[in-house]
Design an enzyme around this catalytic site. Structure first.
Site, mmCIF file in Angstrom:
data_model
loop_
_atom_site.group_PDB
_atom_site.id
_atom_site.type_symbol
_atom_site.label_atom_id
_atom_site.label_comp_id
_atom_site.label_asym_id
_atom_site.label_seq_id
_atom_site.Cartn_x
_atom_site.Cartn_y
_atom_site.Cartn_z
ATOM 1 N N ASP A 1 0.827 -1.201 0.000
ATOM 2 C CA ASP A 1 0.000 0.000 0.000
ATOM 3 C C ASP A 1 0.869 1.263 0.000
ATOM 4 O O ASP A 1 1.947 1.291 0.599
ATOM 5 C CB ASP A 1 -0.889 -0.035 1.247
ATOM 6 C CG ASP A 1 -1.911 1.070 1.278
ATOM 7 O OD1 ASP A 1 -2.740 1.123 0.357
ATOM 8 O OD2 ASP A 1 -1.886 1.878 2.220
ATOM 9 N N GLU B 1 1.835 -0.015 -4.796
ATOM 10 C CA GLU B 1 0.791 0.914 -5.226
ATOM 11 C C GLU B 1 1.455 2.245 -5.556
ATOM 12 O O GLU B 1 1.770 3.035 -4.676
ATOM 13 C CB GLU B 1 -0.267 1.108 -4.137
ATOM 14 C CG GLU B 1 -1.400 2.015 -4.584
ATOM 15 C CD GLU B 1 -2.274 2.496 -3.448
ATOM 16 O OE1 GLU B 1 -3.440 2.841 -3.699
ATOM 17 O OE2 GLU B 1 -1.795 2.536 -2.292
#
Length: 619
Positions: A330, A359
């Site tokens: 993330d 990400e």
């Protein structure tokens, strides 16, 4: 009352220690035979640093690091020098034993170091566990966790769990997906909005509303039996404000602080492009990287060597314990990039085939490609991330525009073509994650009002271009969700049939509506065809500039060739096959992958409005 995490979460019967003097040991156990034999053990308890710590069996402590908080000690040992399967950590004061813990060094599973990870051969299926299926109603609410289940609340806990996913692996496999990415399932004990999992409060424990550590490993093993993989959503940038360490920080610089605002809080400016801006101001870079995502998500300081070691060992622990098939990380660019390069290298040194996708939510291929391992753009900035894979956010952002506007020189399907012209920037184009939606974005079927034609165009594209396609749970049955009006909860609706009280069960294909069947059957046909197509997984690409709103490209290798045509025009289009002669060569016909029909090549080819055509070329 504080609990003995290792004993409760992992059932280590041999662990026995005083709750006052020795409350936590992390990691709770480790393995012999790691490539890096150095192990750092965190021990936590009231005033523990003021006592003497020894190891049994004559085991030498290589280093004991004390920090400003006397409730912590960091003990380093060399596991290659330990020749017993178990040893005891003893805490003493003036020869009085104040607490002990039996530490186990397990044997690694055969072949774990070479475990296969997800590649371009795979299709990744993204699930938000709380919203997928409730397999165990007894764990919907837990007495030790704050937020209780209430399905009537859009942003509340709904009760989906690991057992629900295990119960529906056959559905996922039948669909054609081969890797399953779950949004975080570690404990998130925040008061509200805990269902998304990104404010974790215990990095070594599965949230008990989802199940147990053992059930998480069982899910992975059940997937592995089917040649499928479990992908963990790993969060290095921030933890939850209710994390047990946040209540008693080892060091003040474990997280980032600011001099202004309540408790030094400052929200990130989210300008992560500043990471590579050679002219960026210091304050803007600091706010981007050190600012908190939210008041409930303290920003972790990876520059602190103890923090970095903790995150690295925790990641390796989960890979080894749960037999994982990869990570998705993330908010990757929000971390300290030099520290994260060390983190990624440590993991891939231990597991050379392990894939990690970051990400990288940026708007240009230049910025995104800089985060992929061995990137020339990263090298130009004096940096190598060691990160194997990145997410193609350029293609993601261009796709809804392309399929939703009229054709011109630089609009419509030309946007798609233009996005691929930057592929030269990526050191490994086959290791890009390609997608048109995820748990943070508007649902594709909402943008296009559940039009199956638009879905088929989008799925055809991401399933046949370079990279690893990722789809989001429910899209394969036409699920919608309006982020603009309903917020995140609306794009994370419950999968129909995941709860016993649901009026319809879409997991059962015979119970699907006619509309759901059209979405599902196309997805199933395409993804299962893709499984065996090396030409799609690793083949070369030949793009042709779009004509009259039709984008044509070929995927080919020495053995076979596939022709893909995507007609974004509102009208049928007829194209001259001579234009594609360099790729058609001496092929005489093509087999339609979806219908199975053969198409003889003559002078022209006609493709209906707003449809795609995938042809396996034949002589």
């Amino acid at each position: 009352m504080k609990t003995i995490y290792a004993a409760l979460a992992l059932s280590i019967a041999s662990a026995a220690f005083s709750q006052k003097t020795l409350e936590r040991v992390e990691p709770a156990f480790w393995w012999k035979g790691m490539k890096n034999p150095e192990l750092q053990i965190l021990v936590y308890g009231k005033g523990i640093a003021n006592n003497e710590v020894t190891l049994s069996d004559g085991i030498q402590i290589k280093d004991i690091q004390k920090v400003e908080n006397p409730n912590y000690l960091f003990i380093t040992v060399n596991t290659n020098e330990i020749n017993v399967p178990k040893f005891t950590i003893n805490v003493k004061k003036e020869k009085k034993n104040l607490g002990s813990y039996t530490y186990e060094l397990k044997q690694r599973n055969s072949g774990s170091a070479e475990r296969e990870s997800y590649t371009s051969k795979d299709v990744m299926y993204l699930i938000m566990p709380d919203r997928f299926a409730n397999g165990d109603e007894k764990n919907d609410s837990r007495p030790e966790l704050t937020e209780k289940a209430d399905r009537s609340l859009p942003n509340g806990r709904h009760g989906g769990d690991l057992k629900g996913i295990i119960n529906n692996i056959d559905y996922i496999q039948k669909l054609g997906a081969t890797a399953v990415w779950l949004t975080p399932v570690n404990e998130d004990n925040e008061k509200v909005y805990s269902y998304h999992g990104y404010a974790q409060t215990d990095l070594y424990k599965i949230d008990s509303r989802y199940g147990t550590n053992e059930e998480y490993r069982t899910l992975s093993q059940e997937l592995n039996k089917r040649n499928m993989k479990l992908v963990m959503d790993y969060v290095t940038n921030h933890w939850g404000i209710s994390h047990w360490m946040m209540k008693d920080l080892p060091t003040k610089d474990w997280i980032h602080w600011f001099n202004e605002g309540e408790k030094g809080f400052k929200r990130s400016n989210y300008k992560i492009t500043s990471q590579f801006d050679t002219n960026a101001s210091g304050i803007d870079k600091k706010y981007a990287l050190d600012g908190w995502f939210d008041t409930t998500m303290p920003d972790i300081n990876q520059k602190n060597p103890l923090v970095l070691k903790y995150l690295t060992q925790n990641a390796i622990w989960w890979i080894e314990y749960a037999e994982l098939g990869g990570f998705r990380v993330d908010t990757y660019p929000y971390n300290d990039k030099e520290a994260m390069a060390k983190w990624a290298k440590a993991i891939t040194d231990e597991y050379p085939k392990f894939n990690i996708v970051g990400e990288t939510w940026l708007s240009t291929a230049g910025h995104i490609s800089a985060w992929q391992k061995n990137s020339k753009t990263g090298e130009a900035a004096g940096y190598n991330s060691n990160l194997p894979s990145v997410m193609d956010f350029v293609l993601f952002s261009e796709m809804p525009k392309a399929f939703n506007e009229k054709e011109s020189w630089n609009t419509g399907i030309n946007r798609i073509y233009d996005s691929f012209t930057s592929d030269f920037l990526y050191p490994d184009v086959n290791n890009l994650l390609v997608f048109f939606e995820n748990h943070d974005t508007e649902r594709w079927n909402e943008i296009f009002k559940a039009d199956p034609k638009a879905y088929k165009l989008g799925l055809t594209l991401i399933s046949t271009v370079r990279g690893i396609p990722q789809i989001y749970y429910g899209s394969e049955i036409g699920m919608r969700g309006d982020k603009q009006k309903g917020g995140d909860a609306d794009i994370r609706r419950d999968f129909p049939g995941g709860w016993k009280s649901d009026p319809q069960n879409a997991f059962n294909t015979s119970s699907q509506t006619a509309e759901q069947k059209e979405f599902f059957q196309f997805t199933q046909k395409l993804l299962n065809w893709r499984k065996g197509k090396e030409v799609i997984h690793t083949g070369k690409t030949k793009n042709f500039v779009p004509q009259n709103g039709v984008f044509t490209y070929f995927r080919y290798n020495d053995k076979e060739s596939v022709m893909v045509m995507i007609n974004n025009n509102e009208k049928d289009q007829t194209l001259d096959l001579k234009y594609f002669a360099e790729s058609i060569k001496d092929f005489k016909k093509g087999k339609d992958v979806i219908s199975g029909k053969e198409l003889l090549f003559q002078n022209t080819i006609t493709i209906p409005a707003k449809t795609s055509l995938i042809l396996e070329l034949e002589k």
